[in-house]
Design a protein around this motif. Structure first.
Motif, short mmCIF file in Angstrom:
data_model
loop_
_atom_site.label_atom_id
_atom_site.label_comp_id
_atom_site.label_asym_id
_atom_site.label_seq_id
_atom_site.Cartn_x
_atom_site.Cartn_y
_atom_site.Cartn_z
N ILE A 326 0.84 -1.21 0.00
CA ILE A 326 0.00 0.00 0.00
C ILE A 326 0.87 1.25 0.00
O ILE A 326 0.63 2.20 -0.77
N LEU A 327 1.87 1.26 0.85
CA LEU A 327 2.75 2.43 0.94
C LEU A 327 3.53 2.63 -0.36
O LEU A 327 3.76 3.76 -0.80
N ALA A 328 3.96 1.52 -0.97
CA ALA A 328 4.68 1.63 -2.24
C ALA A 328 3.80 2.27 -3.30
O ALA A 328 4.23 3.16 -4.05
N GLN A 329 2.54 1.82 -3.38
CA GLN A 329 1.64 2.40 -4.37
C GLN A 329 1.40 3.88 -4.11
O GLN A 329 1.26 4.68 -5.05
N ALA A 330 1.39 4.27 -2.84
CA ALA A 330 1.17 5.68 -2.52
C ALA A 330 2.36 6.56 -2.92
O ALA A 330 2.19 7.75 -3.18
N THR A 331 3.55 5.98 -2.98
CA THR A 331 4.73 6.79 -3.28
C THR A 331 4.72 7.35 -4.69
O THR A 331 5.43 8.33 -4.97
N VAL A 332 3.97 6.75 -5.60
CA VAL A 332 3.99 7.26 -6.98
C VAL A 332 3.38 8.65 -7.06
O VAL A 332 3.65 9.39 -8.02
N VAL A 333 2.57 9.04 -6.08
CA VAL A 333 2.02 10.41 -6.08
C VAL A 333 3.15 11.41 -5.95
O VAL A 333 3.20 12.42 -6.67
N LEU A 334 4.09 11.15 -5.04
CA LEU A 334 5.26 12.02 -4.91
C LEU A 334 6.18 11.88 -6.12
O LEU A 334 6.72 12.86 -6.62
N GLY A 335 6.34 10.67 -6.60
CA GLY A 335 7.24 10.44 -7.72
C GLY A 335 6.78 11.08 -9.01
O GLY A 335 7.60 11.40 -9.88
N SER A 336 5.48 11.31 -9.15
CA SER A 336 4.95 11.94 -10.36
C SER A 336 4.97 13.45 -10.29
O SER A 336 4.70 14.12 -11.29
N GLY A 337 5.26 14.01 -9.11
CA GLY A 337 5.29 15.45 -8.96
C GLY A 337 3.94 16.11 -8.99
O GLY A 337 3.84 17.34 -9.18
N LEU A 338 2.87 15.36 -8.77
CA LEU A 338 1.52 15.92 -8.88
C LEU A 338 1.18 16.86 -7.73
O LEU A 338 0.25 17.67 -7.86
N ILE A 339 1.87 16.76 -6.62
CA ILE A 339 1.55 17.63 -5.48
C ILE A 339 2.52 18.78 -5.38
O ILE A 339 2.63 19.42 -4.34
N GLY A 340 3.23 19.07 -6.47
CA GLY A 340 4.13 20.21 -6.48
C GLY A 340 5.51 19.88 -5.95
O GLY A 340 5.85 18.72 -5.70
N HIS A 341 6.30 20.92 -5.75
CA HIS A 341 7.69 20.73 -5.33
C HIS A 341 7.76 20.34 -3.86
O HIS A 341 7.19 21.00 -2.99
#
Length: 791
Positions: A326-341
């Motif tokens: 679950i945590l691994a799947q959540a990390t792609v949000v940060l990895g994609s840069g969708l929440i900004g810098h």
């Protein structure tokens, strides 16, 4: 036959003070192990090259030794009457191996040099040779390293209930040591001492661990008779595993194999994700690894602190694995840069720490679940570590060679998270948390079958979502760099190979860019074209040209336009295919009969190839401090490059302005120490300095410059750039005259005496403390160099 019982041990052996001493020794051992991994990997990269295939071979050889060593250590540990003494002897043997390994590496290099020419066109056989040689070099030492955890586990475990706790302590201690070795080695020792002396520090740590264990063994593993004489305790037989316990052990080992696969694959992909756009300095990679290890150590510590025997079920292990998923799947949000810098350190901690804490918790838990008795603790941990290592080997291979190139970094992370979720759901369904707690004295009732089924279905559902999303083109499955480039509205192409992410930006000539790992490698500039033209102007009769680092293909293209037989060596298999973004006629040059593009490590090709050239140009990928680039700046590489030149040949090395003056002088000093004649030319594009070296004088004569740069074809080519005004033949003669800066004695007067960059002292890669005490850390420019030149 003796009955399988625990060896005779004084009760004081298990005191907190004694356990603390043993754990301290294992901290030292863990620190030594990580230092060895860094140093030996560097040595083997110099032998085999920095290609992903070569690096994967090195990692496999290293981990294979650990895996087989853990199996052997487990078999020796359980029947051993004195496991602590055996551990001490193993640590001393590791130290001895480490002292001898530098001699083995030199012999290895000569063997590989001998077989490379005949196998270079047969990659499968060459990979086999690399693996065999790497295994022969490092396996004896890593085999011994792998034995240590089972031996100490057997020494500390006295009862079944404490098996998990003792394993948690040991795993945490060793991982803390590994983290310390990573930080101290990467941030301090290699810069201050160099690689060779840093490895001797690791040898000293092994000696400390080995001698300390022997001293403790002499005091606590020797039973004394009434007369004070020493008598060895009775040697027990190897314990048997009850047949009823075998299915559970197999389930745990299978889950641990999958866990190892996912963990190492995630480490590879998370490192790529987090290093995106940072410049990939060695300090970035050191920080990522240290935080990864910190999480594992914290997880093992938490297991030691909070675990209870009545809660140690397969379901708990399943929840740990599912949590990682679950945590691994959540990390792609940060990895994609969708929440900004998000700052690098914050991003790294958020991505790595939660999941790695669960990984660290899961390993000692699995060890406890796979251990049928205290007497079988060593063998059980040996099997567990071997299963984990086997999965890790496949995970590192799978991430680099299969997943990244097909699903991409973020898509692969989603897939791996789904895999862990599936395994977690299966384990939880098999034995939910809470079942049979009453048998251990607890008061909790068994988990209802319906609730367990719902949890398992929920975990499986999350797995399916991740698996489906991993193959879709969504913002969350793209890298941060690709999402940022797409927002510009310019034509963007994105690809991933086993080496890195590769992005190109098309559109107007001034804005075209090539990015590797999120960092701009090059753009259309006159400087890359001049690497070929200026080299040819120094030797108008040159026929053969070698280009190290393809980039956008400008230097390679110019060499072919000049009528030179041109070879280009590029590390990334994707980069050459991006040449059409920059040049409309790229296909003609990529298929030119006099041209050849070789996907390989440039340093390795120069060292191993038997071909010779009249001209050699090296344009390492920026930034100059990025991890691995230093191998193209060291004295050893320059000497090897000089050996590839025919008499009178010219070597060109590009140095960008993006470094302080003292560091620039180190590069020039190293270069001038190899070549008898040196000439420095400031680039007309104002991006850096051309360093030319040869064993014959270097002069830009007007007739030669006019012949090479003044032809109609050359003028058209050189004027077709966005960063230099168009000019004619006379203009280019004036540009070359004005750009010349220092030569020969002027160069040596400018740099003075001082350190050079070598394989042992990779100063351009490790610079933290040196720059911290520099008087002037400002990056050089054309103006600062002109002011600093001797008059």
């Amino acid at each position: 036959m003796a009955v399988a019982t625990a060896p005779s041990q004084p009760a004081s052996r298990a005191t907190p003070a004694l356990r603390g001493a043993v754990l301290g020794l294992f901290v030292a051992s863990g620190a030594a192990g990580l230092v060895y991994q860094v140093v030996w990997s560097r040595e083997l990269v110099l032998v085999f090259g920095n290609t992903t295939q070569a690096v994967a071979t090195i990692v496999t050889a290293f981990m294979a030794g650990l895996g087989f060593g853990s199996l052997a250590g487990g078999r020796l540990a359980d029947p051993s009457a004195r496991p602590l003494r055996l551990y001490g002897l193993v640590e001393l043997a590791v130290a001895a191996m480490a002292i001898l390994l530098p001699f083995a590496f030199r012999g290895l290099a000569e063997l590989y040099r001998g077989v490379w020419p005949s196998l270079v066109e047969q990659p499968a056989q060459l990979t086999g040779v690399r693996f065999g040689l790497a295994l022969a070099a490092v396996a004896p030492a890593t085999f011994l390293m792998g034995m240590t955890l089972p031996l100490l586990t057997r020494y500390l475990v006295r009862t079944l209930d404490e098996a998990g706790a003792r394993l948690g302590e040991l795993y945490a201690a060793n991982t803390i040591g590994a983290m310390a070795g990573t930080l101290v080695g990467g941030f301090v020792l290699i810069e201050l001492l160099g690689l060779r002396l840093t490895s001797f520090v690791a040898v000293a740590l092994n000696l400390l661990a080995g001698l300390g264990a022997l001293l403790l063994s002499r005091r606590w593993e020797t039973a004394r008779d009434g007369s004070g004489g020493a008598a060895l305790p009775e040697r027990p037989s190897r314990p048997r595993v009850p047949r009823s316990f075998v299915p559970r052990r197999r389930a745990v080992l299978a889950a641990t194999f999958v866990s190892g696969f996912v963990a190492l694959a995630l480490e590879v992909l998370w490192t790529r994700m987090l290093a995106e756009g940072t410049g990939s300095s060695i300090y970035i990679f050191t920080t990522i690894l240290a935080i990864f290890l910190l999480g594992i150590a914290l997880g093992s510590f938490l297991y030691r602190r909070f675990s209870r025997p009545e809660g140690e079920r397969l379901g708990m292990l399943g929840l740990c694995l599912a949590g990682v998923g679950i945590l691994a799947q959540a990390t792609v949000v940060l990895g994609s840069g969708l929440i900004g810098h998000v700052p690098f350190v914050v991003r790294t901690v958020v991505v790595l720490l939660p999941a790695t804490v669960l990984m660290g918790y899961a390993f000692p838990l699995a060890g406890r679940l796979a251990t049928p008795s205290a007497e079988a603790a060593g063998g059980s941990v040996g099997l567990l570590y071997a299963a984990n290592t086997g999965g890790s080997i496949l995970g590192s291979f799978g991430a680099a060679f299969v997943l990244a190139g097909t699903l991409g970094t973020n898509g692969s992370v989603l897939l791996l998270g789904g895999l862990n979720l599936i395994v977690g759901a299966i384990l939880f369904a098999a034995e939910p948390v809470g079942r049979a707690r009453a048998a251990h004295g607890g008061q909790a009732r068994p988990v209802q079958a319906g609730r367990a089924r719902m949890v398992s279905i929920g975990l499986a559902g999350l797995a399916v979502l991740g698996l489906v999303a991993s193959s879709l083109d969504l913002p969350v499955t793209r890298t941060r760099t690709e999402n940022e480039l797409r927002r510009t509205g310019l034509p963007v192409t994105h690809a991933e190979d086993e080496l890195a992410t590769v992005d190109t930006v098309g559109g107007p000539a001034k804005g075209r860019r090539l990015l590797v790992g999120g960092v701009g490698m090059t753009s259309l500039t006159v400087d890359t074209k001049l690497m070929g033209y200026l080299s040819k102007a120094l030797r108008p009769d040159a026929r053969d040209f070698l280009v190290i680092a393809f980039g956008m293909g400008g230097t390679y293209r110019s060499g072919l336009q000049l009528g030179l037989r041109t070879d280009a060596v590029e590390l990334s298999p994707t980069v050459p295919s991006r040449m059409p973004v920059f040049f409309p006629d790229a296909d003609r040059f990529l298929n030119h009969p006099e041209g050849r593009v070789i996907v390989s490590d440039g340093r390795n090709y120069v060292r191993l190839s038997r071909e010779t050239y009249d001209l050699l140009a090296v344009d390492p990928a920026p930034p100059i401090e990025s991890a691995g680039s230093v191998v193209l700046y060291t004295r050893e590489f320059l000497t090897e490059g000089k050996a590839r030149l025919r008499p009178g040949g010219v070597f060109m090395l590009w140095i960008p302005y993006a470094l302080p003056l003292d560091d620039f002088k180190e590069h020039v000093r190293t270069f001038a120490g190899v070549f008898g004649h040196v000439r420095l030319v400031l680039s007309p594009g104002r991006h850096g300095v051309f360093m030319f070296g040869s064993d014959a004088p270097l002069e830009f004569t007007e007739p030669a410059v006019r012949q090479v740069l003044g032809s109609p074809a050359a003028v058209r080519d050189l004027n077709d750039v966005p960063d230099h005004p168009p000019t004619d033949a006379d203009g280019w003669v004036e540009v070359v005259r004005r750009s010349q800066w220092l030569a020969d004695d002027e160069v040596r007067s400018f740099v003075g005496g001082g350190p050079e960059i070598t394989d042992d002292r990779p100063r351009s890669e490790y610079f933290l403390w040196r720059r911290a005490f520099m008087d002037d850390q400002q990056y050089i420019s054309e103006a600062t160099l002109i002011r600093a030149a001797p008059h």
